[in-house]
Scaffold this motif. Structure first.
Motif, PDB file in Angstrom:
ATOM      1  N   ARG A  85      73.719  -7.825  26.273  1.00  0.00           N
ATOM      2  CA  ARG A  85      73.886  -9.184  26.792  1.00  0.00           C
ATOM      3  C   ARG A  85      75.361  -9.596  26.731  1.00  0.00           C
ATOM      4  NH1 ARG A  85      70.362 -12.217  23.464  1.00  0.00           N
ATOM      5  NH2 ARG A  85      68.693 -11.149  24.519  1.00  0.00           N
ATOM      6  N   ALA A  86      76.031  -9.238  25.620  1.00  0.00           N
ATOM      7  CA  ALA A  86      77.444  -9.594  25.481  1.00  0.00           C
ATOM      8  C   ALA A  86      78.271  -8.906  26.566  1.00  0.00           C
ATOM      9  CB  ALA A  86      77.936  -9.186  24.098  1.00  0.00           C
ATOM     10  N   GLN A  87      77.919  -7.698  26.911  1.00  0.00           N
ATOM     11  CA  GLN A  87      78.725  -6.948  27.890  1.00  0.00           C
ATOM     12  C   GLN A  87      78.330  -7.228  29.340  1.00  0.00           C
ATOM     13  OE1 GLN A  87      78.831  -2.782  26.967  1.00  0.00           O
ATOM     14  NE2 GLN A  87      80.311  -2.319  28.589  1.00  0.00           N
ATOM     15  N   PHE A  88      77.037  -7.333  29.604  1.00  0.00           N
ATOM     16  CA  PHE A  88      76.599  -7.439  31.003  1.00  0.00           C
ATOM     17  C   PHE A  88      75.849  -8.725  31.326  1.00  0.00           C
ATOM     18  CE2 PHE A  88      76.949  -2.794  30.343  1.00  0.00           C
ATOM     19  CZ  PHE A  88      77.950  -2.558  31.277  1.00  0.00           C
ATOM     20  N   GLY A  89      75.679  -9.589  30.338  1.00  0.00           N
ATOM     21  CA  GLY A  89      75.063 -10.883  30.589  1.00  0.00           C
ATOM     22  C   GLY A  89      73.656 -10.773  31.137  1.00  0.00           C
ATOM     23  N   ARG A  90      73.357 -11.608  32.108  1.00  0.00           N
ATOM     24  CA  ARG A  90      72.001 -11.652  32.651  1.00  0.00           C
ATOM     25  C   ARG A  90      71.847 -10.785  33.896  1.00  0.00           C
ATOM     26  NH1 ARG A  90      68.686 -15.571  31.108  1.00  0.00           N
ATOM     27  NH2 ARG A  90      67.774 -15.649  33.177  1.00  0.00           N
ATOM     28  N   SER A  91      72.901 -10.092  34.275  1.00  0.00           N
ATOM     29  CA  SER A  91      72.847  -9.173  35.428  1.00  0.00           C
ATOM     30  C   SER A  91      72.323  -9.864  36.683  1.00  0.00           C
ATOM     31  CB  SER A  91      71.982  -7.959  35.121  1.00  0.00           C
ATOM     32  OG  SER A  91      72.312  -7.413  33.894  1.00  0.00           O
ATOM     33  N   GLY A  92      72.722 -11.114  36.876  1.00  0.00           N
ATOM     34  CA  GLY A  92      72.337 -11.822  38.102  1.00  0.00           C
ATOM     35  C   GLY A  92      70.910 -12.328  38.111  1.00  0.00           C
ATOM     36  N   ASP A  93      70.203 -12.162  36.990  1.00  0.00           N
ATOM     37  CA  ASP A  93      68.806 -12.593  36.909  1.00  0.00           C
ATOM     38  C   ASP A  93      68.728 -14.118  37.011  1.00  0.00           C
ATOM     39  OD1 ASP A  93      66.101 -12.854  36.145  1.00  0.00           O
ATOM     40  OD2 ASP A  93      66.273 -10.979  35.038  1.00  0.00           O
ATOM     41  N   ILE A  94      67.892 -14.640  37.885  1.00  0.00           N
ATOM     42  CA  ILE A  94      67.895 -16.092  38.039  1.00  0.00           C
ATOM     43  C   ILE A  94      66.731 -16.790  37.337  1.00  0.00           C
ATOM     44  CG2 ILE A  94      69.166 -16.146  40.201  1.00  0.00           C
ATOM     45  CD1 ILE A  94      66.554 -16.600  41.629  1.00  0.00           C
ATOM     46  N   ARG A  95      65.931 -16.065  36.616  1.00  0.00           N
ATOM     47  CA  ARG A  95      64.800 -16.737  35.959  1.00  0.00           C
ATOM     48  C   ARG A  95      65.273 -17.257  34.594  1.00  0.00           C
ATOM     49  NH1 ARG A  95      58.983 -13.783  35.515  1.00  0.00           N
ATOM     50  NH2 ARG A  95      59.476 -13.192  37.638  1.00  0.00           N
ATOM     51  N   PRO A  96      65.610 -18.530  34.487  1.00  0.00           N
ATOM     52  CA  PRO A  96      66.275 -18.995  33.274  1.00  0.00           C
ATOM     53  C   PRO A  96      65.378 -19.018  32.049  1.00  0.00           C
ATOM     54  CG  PRO A  96      65.925 -20.828  34.783  1.00  0.00           C
ATOM     55  CD  PRO A  96      65.422 -19.611  35.464  1.00  0.00           C
ATOM     56  N   ASN A  97      64.087 -19.248  32.233  1.00  0.00           N
ATOM     57  CA  ASN A  97      63.230 -19.393  31.057  1.00  0.00           C
ATOM     58  C   ASN A  97      62.566 -18.092  30.620  1.00  0.00           C
ATOM     59  OD1 ASN A  97      63.724 -22.158  31.091  1.00  0.00           O
ATOM     60  ND2 ASN A  97      62.193 -22.431  32.696  1.00  0.00           N
ATOM     61  N   ALA A  98      62.837 -17.045  31.339  1.00  0.00           N
ATOM     62  CA  ALA A  98      62.135 -15.794  31.045  1.00  0.00           C
ATOM     63  C   ALA A  98      62.866 -15.021  29.948  1.00  0.00           C
ATOM     64  CB  ALA A  98      62.064 -14.961  32.305  1.00  0.00           C
ATOM     65  N   PRO A  99      62.148 -14.151  29.261  1.00  0.00           N
ATOM     66  CA  PRO A  99      62.805 -13.346  28.234  1.00  0.00           C
ATOM     67  C   PRO A  99      63.839 -12.419  28.859  1.00  0.00           C
ATOM     68  CG  PRO A  99      60.585 -12.573  28.641  1.00  0.00           C
ATOM     69  CD  PRO A  99      60.739 -13.824  29.413  1.00  0.00           C
ATOM     70  N   HIS A 100      64.670 -11.912  28.035  1.00  0.00           N
ATOM     71  CA  HIS A 100      65.788 -11.125  28.566  1.00  0.00           C
ATOM     72  C   HIS A 100      65.321  -9.834  29.242  1.00  0.00           C
ATOM     73  CE1 HIS A 100      69.854 -10.077  29.027  1.00  0.00           C
ATOM     74  NE2 HIS A 100      69.594  -8.877  28.583  1.00  0.00           N
ATOM     75  N   ARG A 101      65.957  -9.548  30.365  1.00  0.00           N
ATOM     76  CA  ARG A 101      65.685  -8.297  31.065  1.00  0.00           C
ATOM     77  C   ARG A 101      66.991  -7.535  31.218  1.00  0.00           C
ATOM     78  NH1 ARG A 101      62.280 -10.942  34.905  1.00  0.00           N
ATOM     79  NH2 ARG A 101      61.281 -12.511  33.660  1.00  0.00           N
ATOM     80  N   PHE A 102      66.879  -6.297  31.679  1.00  0.00           N
ATOM     81  CA  PHE A 102      68.057  -5.467  31.892  1.00  0.00           C
ATOM     82  C   PHE A 102      68.170  -5.094  33.360  1.00  0.00           C
ATOM     83  CE2 PHE A 102      66.184  -4.331  27.767  1.00  0.00           C
ATOM     84  CZ  PHE A 102      67.239  -4.657  26.926  1.00  0.00           C
TER      85      PHE A 102
END
Ligand SMILES: Cc1cc2nc3c(=O)[nH]c(=O)nc-3n(C[C@H](O)[C@H](O)[C@H](O)COP(=O)(O)OP(=O)(O)OC[C@H]3O[C@@H](n4cnc5c(N)ncnc54)[C@H](O)[C@@H]3O)c2cc1C
Length: 448
Positions: A85-102
């Motif tokens: 997450r520190a290096q690549f963040g949310r990778s353009g994922d737009i679902r704000p309330n969802a758990p983290h994805r890669f």
């Protein structure tokens, strides 16, 4: 009919304290943990990148079923998630309330450094399914390389191949699929599409992918889709700002033995055939998908289960559902099972059906956990071998819980730590002091 193969000579490529086979979540956890115990570690992976099903089958939404739980991820998994997450963040994922994805593409890059920086020697393009066993102890593991076989002299081995390829080669007993007919869950070939109207798919900060899946299922059950694939659900993992829908978990091939190249060939081709049909269906029926196009198909058909190597203990679904306590527990995980029907049966099955009567699924409830004992990682009949990940010792339905990606990394971390401890104390993994092992895992921030 069989033939006897002529004896061969193998180059001895090197030697290592701990050899980990398979660079998926379990193998990454095992290799990093063993290296951190100060041991020389080699990680052999048949593909050109690490990550296992996450990167090779696009399973990018790993912990989606843990959304809303108070369960804390821990150990190497938590460290990896945070680092990514520190290096690549949310990778353009737009679902704000969802758990983290890669994004599995960034994750490949991340794992190279994460594993390499731990001091692990990574060997890609290294398929292994041959071992030399002397008196129940593996002395060498053989890479099937393009230049011919290359042997590695080993002290401890951890099988994280998902299929238990090394344990199988060493002669360990195993189970596969349902008890009656050995059928596994279907193989799935995930894919991605681009050109979706992302803005049109977001309402109140939430995307509509789940809602589309709900409607799809209703239409499928009502016989309205006309699709030839027997899967009735269409989970879609990620929607990005630029209109990419990544991880479309749909094309399924049933009755495929994940260890048979003939079956795998049939499964890959069958699943690819379903993709254009589904793309056309989505364009026509899913609002916002009108201008979508196929972007990529996962490198390989993915499997949720395969050989389960019999160990000193076989975890059962009753153990999972009762939250049974084990003195040698090396991982704790939310109570969960999720098993697609091996027959494409549309009923809602139950764990007691053991996969004979439809789809078996229960997502975790807060506060209900289960434990995985260390003995599930100790294959019968081989002394310096551990297993981790989805091929550990469990019954078929219990496996559908322990197969969760983060759980696989937990068993991997435990196996790597146990191998280090075994070497430190001059014993085999079976004789490792489990109190000491659990202390070491706790010291690595694993919540037991
Ligand atoms: C379509 C699909 C959807 C899924 N959805 C989810 C989900 O939403 N959440 C979740 O938690 N889990 C999910 N899973 C399950 C999860 O992906 C797996 O259970 C998990 O990845 C298993 O981890 P593993 O390390 O044991 O094995 P794998 O991820 O299979 O990794 C095994 C690694 O070993 C390598 N390998 C195999 N054989 C050899 C060999 N002989 N020599 C060298 N290398 C070898 C492979 O290339 C691979 O990199 C899903 C699986 C599939 C297929």
């Amino acid at each position: 009919m069989t033939i006897i193969l002529p004896p061969r000579t193998a180059l001895v490529y090197g030697e290592t304290d701990v050899l980990v086979a398979g660079g998926g979540p379990a193998g990454i956890g095992a290799a990093v943990a063993a290296a951190r115990s100060g041991r020389r570690v080699m990680l052999l992976e048949k593909r050109g990148f690490l990550g296992g099903n996450i990167t090779a089958a696009y399973v990018e939404t790993c912990n989606h079923f843990m959304h809303h739980l108070s369960f804390q991820t821990s150990g190497i998994w938590a460290e990896m998630e945070e680092g990514y997450r520190a290096q690549f963040g949310r990778s353009g994922d737009i679902r704000p309330n969802a758990p983290h994805r890669f994004s599995s593409e960034y994750l490949k890059i991340f794992f190279d450094a994460f594993v390499g920086n731990a001091g692990v020697e990574i060997c890609l393009h290294s398929f292994v399914n041959e071992v030399v066993v002397e008196n129940g102890v593996i002395s060498h593991v053989v890479i099937q390389g393009k230049q011919g076989p290359a042997a590695i002299k080993v002290k401890q081995v951890i099988d994280c191949t998902g299929d238990g390829d090394l344990a199988f080669a060493a002669g360990a007993p195993f189970d596969q699929g349902r008890d009656r007919d050995h059928r596994c869950q279907p193989g799935t070939l995930n894919f991605r599409i681009g050109g979706v109207d992302a803005a049109a798919l977001v309402r109140d900060g939430n995307d509509q992918l789940k809602e589309l899946n709900r409607r799809f299922r209703e239409d499928y059950r009502a016989g309205k889709t006309g699709l030839s694939c027997k899967r009735q659900d269409i989970p879609m993992g990620r929607l990005t700002e630029n209109g990419l829908v990544s991880y479309i978990n749909y094309p399924c091939a049933y009755g495929v033995d994940p260890t048979s190249f003939a079956d795998l060939t049939r499964g890959e081709i069958e699943c690819r055939r379903y993709i254009p049909e589904l793309c056309a269906y989505m364009k026509e029926n899913f609002p916002g998908f009108e201008k979508s196009e196929l972007v990529s198909i996962a490198p390989e058909i993915g499997f949720r289960d395969s050989r389960r190597i019999r160990g000193d203990y076989r975890l059962t679904i009753d153990d999972v559902l009762s939250g049974r306590h084990f003195d040698d527990a090396i991982a704790v995980y939310p109570q969960f099972y999720d098993m697609l029907s091996p027959d494409a049966n549309m009923n809602e099955g139950s764990p007691r059906d053991a996969g004979y009567n439809g789809y078996i699924c229960s997502y975790p409830k807060d506060g209900l956990n289960f434990e995985i004992p260390y003995r599930c990682l100790l294959p019968l009949g081989v002394e310096n071998l551990l297993t981790a990940g989805r091929c550990i010792s469990a019954d078929h339905v219990a496996e559908s819980g322990i197969r969760a990606i983060s759980a696989c990394m937990y068993t991997g971390q435990a196996a790597g730590t146990a191998a280090g401890l075994a070497l430190q104390n001059g014993v085999n993994p079976r004789s490792v002091n489990t109190t000491e092992l659990r202390e070491k895992l706790r010291a690595q921030n694993c919540i037991l």
